[in-house]
Scaffold this active site. Structure first.
Site, PDB file in Angstrom:
ATOM      1  N   LYS A   1      50.461  35.076   5.299  1.00  0.00           N
ATOM      2  CA  LYS A   1      49.769  34.399   6.412  1.00  0.00           C
ATOM      3  C   LYS A   1      48.327  34.032   6.061  1.00  0.00           C
ATOM      4  O   LYS A   1      47.809  33.034   6.551  1.00  0.00           O
ATOM      5  CB  LYS A   1      49.814  35.263   7.676  1.00  0.00           C
ATOM      6  CG  LYS A   1      51.230  35.368   8.247  1.00  0.00           C
ATOM      7  CD  LYS A   1      51.264  36.160   9.542  1.00  0.00           C
ATOM      8  CE  LYS A   1      52.711  36.359   9.980  1.00  0.00           C
ATOM      9  NZ  LYS A   1      52.809  37.083  11.255  1.00  0.00           N
TER      10      LYS A   1
ATOM     11  N   GLY B   1      45.825  49.646  15.681  1.00  0.00           N
ATOM     12  CA  GLY B   1      45.850  48.946  14.397  1.00  0.00           C
ATOM     13  C   GLY B   1      44.748  47.902  14.333  1.00  0.00           C
ATOM     14  O   GLY B   1      44.352  47.326  15.361  1.00  0.00           O
ATOM     15  N   ALA B   2      44.238  47.675  13.127  1.00  0.00           N
ATOM     16  CA  ALA B   2      43.168  46.695  12.943  1.00  0.00           C
ATOM     17  C   ALA B   2      43.424  45.861  11.691  1.00  0.00           C
ATOM     18  O   ALA B   2      42.494  45.446  11.003  1.00  0.00           O
ATOM     19  CB  ALA B   2      41.819  47.408  12.860  1.00  0.00           C
TER      20      ALA B   2
HETATM   21  P1  ATR Z   1      49.432  44.067   9.039  1.00  0.00           P
HETATM   22  O1  ATR Z   1      49.212  42.688   8.554  1.00  0.00           O
HETATM   23  O2  ATR Z   1      50.882  44.412   9.299  1.00  0.00           O
HETATM   24  O3  ATR Z   1      48.566  44.419  10.208  1.00  0.00           O
HETATM   25  P2  ATR Z   1      47.661  45.504   7.294  1.00  0.00           P
HETATM   26  O4  ATR Z   1      46.652  44.414   7.384  1.00  0.00           O
HETATM   27  O5  ATR Z   1      47.930  46.160   5.993  1.00  0.00           O
HETATM   28  O6  ATR Z   1      49.078  45.009   7.796  1.00  0.00           O
HETATM   29  O7  ATR Z   1      47.248  46.623   8.370  1.00  0.00           O
HETATM   30  C1  ATR Z   1      48.046  47.728   8.618  1.00  0.00           C
HETATM   31  C2  ATR Z   1      47.514  48.432   9.860  1.00  0.00           C
HETATM   32  O8  ATR Z   1      48.395  49.516  10.199  1.00  0.00           O
HETATM   33  C3  ATR Z   1      46.142  49.062   9.677  1.00  0.00           C
HETATM   34  O9  ATR Z   1      45.479  49.083  10.919  1.00  0.00           O
HETATM   35  C4  ATR Z   1      46.512  50.484   9.234  1.00  0.00           C
HETATM   36  O10 ATR Z   1      45.508  51.451   9.469  1.00  0.00           O
HETATM   37  P3  ATR Z   1      44.306  51.654   8.393  1.00  0.00           P
HETATM   38  O11 ATR Z   1      43.400  50.489   8.566  1.00  0.00           O
HETATM   39  O12 ATR Z   1      43.677  52.937   8.781  1.00  0.00           O
HETATM   40  O13 ATR Z   1      44.974  51.707   7.041  1.00  0.00           O
HETATM   41  C5  ATR Z   1      47.670  50.737  10.141  1.00  0.00           C
HETATM   42  N1  ATR Z   1      48.586  51.790   9.677  1.00  0.00           N
HETATM   43  C6  ATR Z   1      49.504  51.715   8.689  1.00  0.00           C
HETATM   44  N2  ATR Z   1      50.200  52.867   8.577  1.00  0.00           N
HETATM   45  C7  ATR Z   1      49.712  53.702   9.534  1.00  0.00           C
HETATM   46  C8  ATR Z   1      50.020  55.024   9.952  1.00  0.00           C
HETATM   47  N3  ATR Z   1      50.975  55.750   9.349  1.00  0.00           N
HETATM   48  N4  ATR Z   1      49.317  55.564  10.980  1.00  0.00           N
HETATM   49  C9  ATR Z   1      48.356  54.837  11.587  1.00  0.00           C
HETATM   50  N5  ATR Z   1      48.011  53.573  11.251  1.00  0.00           N
HETATM   51  C10 ATR Z   1      48.684  53.013  10.241  1.00  0.00           C
END
Ligand code: ATR
Length: 272
Positions: free
Chosen positions: A66, A127-128
């Site tokens: 994306k 999530g961010a």
């Molecule tokens: P996407 O495009 O799917 O949002 P990304 O940009 O890699 O993928 O972001 C993944 C998000 O999921 C992030 O907010 C991540 O938290 P961190 O910024 O702390 O890494 C969150 N995330 C992934 N696995 C997680 C988990 N087991 N528990 C909590 N948050 C998680």
């Protein structure tokens, strides 16, 4: 001669977009062929170029391309520009138009299909990452009482807060320091469900919530949705409705026609 569209991603084999768009085309009498294109991780642009040379009219873009689609676009809609991500490309002459229909897909699913108004509600967005960034502006445009972004890594939530402050009331927290606030709608935009993991959130946040929403769709309820159910949430939904609504908005971007989404959502949910 059929107009050619496709979804591009990696992986892409299990995408439901070809089925959804084929049904939309039947409903609206559009002469469309829609298939799936697997792009190598380093080969997004060349697969897009090939597709255009075949006469392709538009693409849906899924994980992990994306951002590359955003960078490739020669024109962007406002929602794609703020999301810094593109999930829909339209090829017109030499131009590449980029849109992002994910956020409006989420909002329509919550409001039109689940019947819950976002205005004046307290929203918690978990999530961010890219998935979260793509839905913030459309959520804020519905004027919630407050949008709280919670992320395991605080600085990423704070960066999003800074970016979106001009658009509405938005705060950032991390999982260690959860506010005592009561939330009405809790949306999981982390990628935790993809890995069958549960974000480390307190169980109490669900006891006052009307809706727990997981942006991922899956045959079995995700761990997040099970946790929400066990802890008293009134209603829950996975991302099937969002998937169909974002597809409908892409279809409109390409063809100028609104397909009917409800029968498709019902069909996909009955298959699960
Ligand atoms: P996407 O495009 O799917 O949002 P990304 O940009 O890699 O993928 O972001 C993944 C998000 O999921 C992030 O907010 C991540 O938290 P961190 O910024 O702390 O890494 C969150 N995330 C992934 N696995 C997680 C988990 N087991 N528990 C909590 N948050 C998680």
């Amino acid at each position: 001669m059929l107009d050619l569209y496709a979804v591009i991603g990696n992986p892409v084999a299990h995408s439901k977009s070809p089925l959804i768009h084929t049904i939309f085309a039947q409903q609206t009498n559009q002469s469309i062929q829609y298939d799936a294109r697997l792009a190598p991780l380093e080969g997004f642009i060349s697969v897009v170029e090939n597709f255009r040379q075949q006469g392709g009219k538009g693409l849906n873009v899924t994980v992990p391309f994306k951002l590359e689609a955003y960078q490739l676009s020669t024109h962007l809609t406002e929602r794609a520009r703020t999301a810094q991500a593109v999930n829909t490309l339209k090829f017109e002459n030499d131009e590449i138009l980029g849109d992002n229909t994910d956020g409006i897909g989420l909002v329509r699913d919550i409001e039109s299909n689940l019947g819950i108004a976002i205005a004046a509600k307290r929203i918690l967005l978990l999530g961010a990452g890219g998935a979260s960034r793509g839905v913030i502006l459309p959520l804020l445009q519905r004027q919630p009482a407050l949008l709280t972004i919670a992320n395991r890594t605080l600085h990423k939530a704070e960066a999003l807060q800074q970016q979106f402050i001009p658009h509405g009331d938005i705060v950032a927290v991390d999982f260690m320091d959860f506010p005592d606030d009561k939330f009405d709608i809790i949306i999981n935009a982390t990628s935790a469900s993809l890995h069958d993991a549960l974000p480390q959130i307190p169980a109490e946040i669900f006891s006052h919530a009307i809706l727990a929403y997981d942006m991922m769709y899956s045959q079995e309820p995700t761990r997040f949705l099970k946790f929400a159910q066990q802890n008293g949430v009134q209603q829950w939904a996975d991302g099937t409705g969002m998937l169909v609504e974002q597809a409908a908005e892409s279809f409109f971007f390409w063809r100028g026609i609104n397909p009917q989404t409800k029968p498709v959502i019902t069909m996909l949910k009955s298959q699960a």
